[in-house]
Write a protein that holds these residues in place. Structure first.
Motif, PDB file in Angstrom:
ATOM      1  N   ASN A 188      42.125  17.293  28.999  1.00 34.06           N
ATOM      2  CA  ASN A 188      40.939  17.349  28.138  1.00 34.06           C
ATOM      3  C   ASN A 188      41.310  17.479  26.661  1.00 34.06           C
ATOM      4  O   ASN A 188      42.112  18.332  26.282  1.00 34.06           O
ATOM      5  CB  ASN A 188      40.068  18.554  28.528  1.00 34.06           C
ATOM      6  CG  ASN A 188      38.832  18.677  27.652  1.00 34.06           C
ATOM      7  OD1 ASN A 188      37.972  17.794  27.654  1.00 34.06           O
ATOM      8  ND2 ASN A 188      38.745  19.763  26.894  1.00 34.06           N
ATOM      9  N   GLN A 189      40.717  16.604  25.848  1.00 39.98           N
ATOM     10  CA  GLN A 189      40.829  16.715  24.403  1.00 39.98           C
ATOM     11  C   GLN A 189      39.678  17.585  23.914  1.00 39.98           C
ATOM     12  O   GLN A 189      38.521  17.194  23.978  1.00 39.98           O
ATOM     13  CB  GLN A 189      40.772  15.341  23.750  1.00 39.98           C
ATOM     14  CG  GLN A 189      42.010  14.497  23.980  1.00 39.98           C
ATOM     15  CD  GLN A 189      43.205  15.035  23.220  1.00 39.98           C
ATOM     16  OE1 GLN A 189      43.188  15.134  21.998  1.00 39.98           O
ATOM     17  NE2 GLN A 189      44.259  15.387  23.950  1.00 39.98           N
ATOM     18  N   ALA A 190      40.007  18.777  23.466  1.00 38.26           N
ATOM     19  CA  ALA A 190      38.990  19.749  23.070  1.00 38.26           C
ATOM     20  C   ALA A 190      38.466  19.457  21.662  1.00 38.26           C
ATOM     21  O   ALA A 190      38.966  18.572  20.958  1.00 38.26           O
ATOM     22  CB  ALA A 190      39.556  21.157  23.153  1.00 38.26           C
ATOM     23  N   GLU A 191      37.466  20.230  21.240  1.00 47.30           N
ATOM     24  CA  GLU A 191      36.862  20.045  19.919  1.00 47.30           C
ATOM     25  C   GLU A 191      37.890  20.113  18.791  1.00 47.30           C
ATOM     26  O   GLU A 191      37.760  19.437  17.772  1.00 47.30           O
ATOM     27  CB  GLU A 191      35.758  21.086  19.704  1.00 47.30           C
ATOM     28  CG  GLU A 191      34.544  20.891  20.597  1.00 47.30           C
ATOM     29  CD  GLU A 191      33.543  22.029  20.478  1.00 47.30           C
ATOM     30  OE1 GLU A 191      33.416  22.599  19.376  1.00 47.30           O
ATOM     31  OE2 GLU A 191      32.884  22.353  21.487  1.00 47.30           O
ATOM     32  N   LYS A 192      38.906  20.954  18.970  1.00 43.33           N
ATOM     33  CA  LYS A 192      39.943  21.083  17.947  1.00 43.33           C
ATOM     34  C   LYS A 192      40.595  19.746  17.615  1.00 43.33           C
ATOM     35  O   LYS A 192      41.083  19.546  16.496  1.00 43.33           O
ATOM     36  CB  LYS A 192      41.036  22.044  18.419  1.00 43.33           C
ATOM     37  CG  LYS A 192      40.700  23.518  18.352  1.00 43.33           C
ATOM     38  CD  LYS A 192      41.914  24.339  18.789  1.00 43.33           C
ATOM     39  CE  LYS A 192      41.634  25.833  18.748  1.00 43.33           C
ATOM     40  NZ  LYS A 192      42.818  26.619  19.162  1.00 43.33           N
ATOM     41  N   ALA A 193      40.622  18.832  18.585  1.00 46.51           N
ATOM     42  CA  ALA A 193      41.299  17.546  18.409  1.00 46.51           C
ATOM     43  C   ALA A 193      40.436  16.515  17.700  1.00 46.51           C
ATOM     44  O   ALA A 193      40.916  15.435  17.346  1.00 46.51           O
ATOM     45  CB  ALA A 193      41.742  17.004  19.769  1.00 46.51           C
ATOM     46  N   ALA A 194      39.163  16.812  17.477  1.00 46.27           N
ATOM     47  CA  ALA A 194      38.262  15.876  16.803  1.00 46.27           C
ATOM     48  C   ALA A 194      38.569  15.833  15.313  1.00 46.27           C
ATOM     49  O   ALA A 194      38.925  16.850  14.710  1.00 46.27           O
ATOM     50  CB  ALA A 194      36.812  16.274  17.033  1.00 46.27           C
ATOM     51  N   THR A 195      38.403  14.679  14.709  1.00 48.15           N
ATOM     52  CA  THR A 195      38.730  14.497  13.294  1.00 48.15           C
ATOM     53  C   THR A 195      38.111  15.555  12.382  1.00 48.15           C
ATOM     54  O   THR A 195      38.796  16.086  11.507  1.00 48.15           O
ATOM     55  CB  THR A 195      38.304  13.089  12.825  1.00 48.15           C
ATOM     56  OG1 THR A 195      39.028  12.113  13.596  1.00 48.15           O
ATOM     57  CG2 THR A 195      38.596  12.884  11.355  1.00 48.15           C
ATOM     58  N   PRO A 196      36.830  15.920  12.542  1.00 48.89           N
ATOM     59  CA  PRO A 196      36.261  16.930  11.636  1.00 48.89           C
ATOM     60  C   PRO A 196      36.936  18.300  11.729  1.00 48.89           C
ATOM     61  O   PRO A 196      36.805  19.111  10.806  1.00 48.89           O
ATOM     62  CB  PRO A 196      34.795  17.024  12.097  1.00 48.89           C
ATOM     63  CG  PRO A 196      34.537  15.771  12.852  1.00 48.89           C
ATOM     64  CD  PRO A 196      35.826  15.415  13.501  1.00 48.89           C
ATOM     65  N   ASN A 197      37.639  18.555  12.843  1.00 52.50           N
ATOM     66  CA  ASN A 197      38.225  19.879  13.047  1.00 52.50           C
ATOM     67  C   ASN A 197      39.729  19.932  12.823  1.00 52.50           C
ATOM     68  O   ASN A 197      40.331  21.011  12.930  1.00 52.50           O
ATOM     69  CB  ASN A 197      37.911  20.370  14.469  1.00 52.50           C
ATOM     70  CG  ASN A 197      36.444  20.681  14.659  1.00 52.50           C
ATOM     71  OD1 ASN A 197      35.755  21.062  13.717  1.00 52.50           O
ATOM     72  ND2 ASN A 197      35.944  20.498  15.874  1.00 52.50           N
ATOM     73  N   LEU A 198      40.336  18.806  12.501  1.00 55.96           N
ATOM     74  CA  LEU A 198      41.789  18.784  12.349  1.00 55.96           C
ATOM     75  C   LEU A 198      42.265  19.618  11.168  1.00 55.96           C
ATOM     76  O   LEU A 198      43.420  20.068  11.153  1.00 55.96           O
ATOM     77  CB  LEU A 198      42.280  17.334  12.196  1.00 55.96           C
ATOM     78  CG  LEU A 198      42.117  16.435  13.429  1.00 55.96           C
ATOM     79  CD1 LEU A 198      42.577  15.012  13.118  1.00 55.96           C
ATOM     80  CD2 LEU A 198      42.891  17.008  14.613  1.00 55.96           C
ATOM     81  N   THR A 199      41.403  19.815  10.185  1.00 54.29           N
ATOM     82  CA  THR A 199      41.793  20.601   9.014  1.00 54.29           C
ATOM     83  C   THR A 199      41.292  22.049   9.073  1.00 54.29           C
ATOM     84  O   THR A 199      41.458  22.795   8.109  1.00 54.29           O
ATOM     85  CB  THR A 199      41.279  19.935   7.719  1.00 54.29           C
ATOM     86  OG1 THR A 199      39.867  19.741   7.813  1.00 54.29           O
ATOM     87  CG2 THR A 199      41.960  18.596   7.499  1.00 54.29           C
ATOM     88  N   LEU A 200      40.673  22.425  10.189  1.00 54.71           N
ATOM     89  CA  LEU A 200      40.263  23.816  10.329  1.00 54.71           C
ATOM     90  C   LEU A 200      41.497  24.716  10.401  1.00 54.71           C
ATOM     91  O   LEU A 200      42.525  24.333  10.956  1.00 54.71           O
ATOM     92  CB  LEU A 200      39.429  24.015  11.596  1.00 54.71           C
ATOM     93  CG  LEU A 200      37.997  23.485  11.607  1.00 54.71           C
ATOM     94  CD1 LEU A 200      37.340  23.795  12.946  1.00 54.71           C
ATOM     95  CD2 LEU A 200      37.179  24.081  10.466  1.00 54.71           C
ATOM     96  N   ARG A 201      41.380  25.910   9.880  1.00 47.01           N
ATOM     97  CA  ARG A 201      42.445  26.894  10.028  1.00 47.01           C
ATOM     98  C   ARG A 201      41.827  28.284  10.156  1.00 47.01           C
ATOM     99  O   ARG A 201      40.673  28.495   9.798  1.00 47.01           O
ATOM    100  CB  ARG A 201      43.435  26.833   8.871  1.00 47.01           C
ATOM    101  CG  ARG A 201      42.839  27.099   7.495  1.00 47.01           C
ATOM    102  CD  ARG A 201      43.841  26.791   6.391  1.00 47.01           C
ATOM    103  NE  ARG A 201      43.285  27.081   5.071  1.00 47.01           N
ATOM    104  CZ  ARG A 201      43.438  28.226   4.422  1.00 47.01           C
ATOM    105  NH1 ARG A 201      44.154  29.204   4.979  1.00 47.01           N
ATOM    106  NH2 ARG A 201      42.897  28.424   3.233  1.00 47.01           N
ATOM    107  N   GLY A 202      42.598  29.182  10.685  1.00 47.26           N
ATOM    108  CA  GLY A 202      42.100  30.534  10.905  1.00 47.26           C
ATOM    109  C   GLY A 202      41.985  30.885  12.377  1.00 47.26           C
ATOM    110  O   GLY A 202      41.527  31.978  12.720  1.00 47.26           O
TER     111      GLY A 202
END
Length: 326
Positions: free
Chosen positions: A84-98
């Motif tokens: 499974n490719q989770a939400e973290k792997a979606a383009t909008p979330n690739l730059t999330l940190r924390g």
């Protein structure tokens, strides 16, 4: 008087759709089951965010991205697996940190009360407290959310508003989550803090029409400065720019002032002044005391935090925020 009456009506509108957003939450939900939970979270945030103030923006963004996909259920925190490719792997979330910050808070809370406090609630509380530490507004965070067990990258891509959206697309995206135009305007104010990678807006500088050229809605002086000092080529995916130049670490009205000057970084920022009612609201807010913006932003944040929440026996309380319980 007329201006304050208008702003007052916008505050009312920010609350107005609470009836349409699931609201089975309550203040102090953990007062009996884990009475030190919220204080433990607050203490950790107050200890560490002063040493990393730029983390407040991505933590706030993480909460926003979580709520727009299956509601505020902590699904943005789940890791991908071989299946499974989770939400973290979606383009909008690739730059999330924390994410590690959330994990550390969860570990402390688990030591205090194992299996009681959800990751979804922790994320909502951390986002609020981190913004508060850097001098931003306070908003109420009713708790009682439970954690989702599904996290899908395609759903994230389809539900998180894109920086390229026009006003109509933004309005539809927010309405799909029970949020009003007022909420769209005030939640966009979160762009008063933080940075963006050039890849999110470089097409406005170099290839807006698909045949080269610059977005005509972007102030030419601002665009030239971005090209010279921030995003020096159309293929720059690593450089960053402040979303609110001059005060990107301060929660203030600078973002809206820049938008009115056609210096919003994203197309979605520029879109806010293509609608007459939205532009009027922004004009009113920049001519009001800063605390008025804090009030309307807080109202919309509380409302957003109630989107499609899981409560009662729905979902689960994850032991580790990045992994669904076995």
């Amino acid at each position: 008087m007329r201006r304050m009456s208008f702003i007052g009506s916008m505050i009312w509108l920010s609350f107005g759709l609470l009836c349409c957003v699931k609201a089975d939450l309550q203040l102090g939900f953990y007062d009996k089951s884990c009475p030190k939970a919220e204080q433990t979270i607050s203490d950790f945030v107050k200890e560490h965010i002063p040493h990393a103030p730029t983390l407040a923006s991505p933590l706030l963004r993480m909460h926003f991205h979580d709520c727009f996909v299956r509601g505020c259920d902590g699904s943005v925190l789940i890791n991908s697996t071989s299946n499974n490719q989770a939400e973290k792997a979606a383009t909008p979330n690739l730059t999330l940190r924390g994410f590690d910050f959330i994990d550390r808070v969860k570990s402390l809370v688990e030591k205090e009360c194992p299996g009681v406090v959800s990751c979804a609630d922790i994320l909502a509380l951390v986002a609020r407290d981190a913004v508060g530490v850097i001098g931003g507004p306070f908003w109420r965070v009713p708790t009682g959310r439970r954690d989702g067990t599904i996290s899908n990258s395609t759903e994230a891509l389809n539900n998180i508003p894109a920086p390229t959206f026009n006003f109509s697309a933004l309005q539809t995206s927010f309405a799909n989550k029970g949020l009003s135009v007022a909420d769209l305007i005030w939640l966009s104010g979160a762009h008063t803090i933080g940075i963006s990678h050039c890849s999110s807006f470089s097409s406005r500088l170099y290839n807006f029409t698909g045949k080269g050229g610059q977005d005509p809605s972007l102030d030419s002086f601002y665009a030239a400065n971005l090209k010279k000092n921030k995003c020096k080529s159309p293929n720059d995916n690593t450089s960053i720019a402040e979303m609110d130049p001059g005060s990107f670490r301060t929660f203030d009205l600078g973002y809206y002032k820049n938008v009115l000057k056609r210096r919003g970084l994203f197309q979605s920022d520029a879109a806010l002044i293509t609608n007459a009612a939205s532009k009027s609201a922004i004009l009113n807010i920049v001519n009001s005391p800063p605390e008025v913006f804090f009030q309307v932003f807080a109202a919309s944040m509380e409302k957003m935090g109630r989107i499609e929440v899981l409560t009662g026996s729905a979902g689960e309380i994850r032991k580790h925020c990045a992994v669904v319980n076995g």
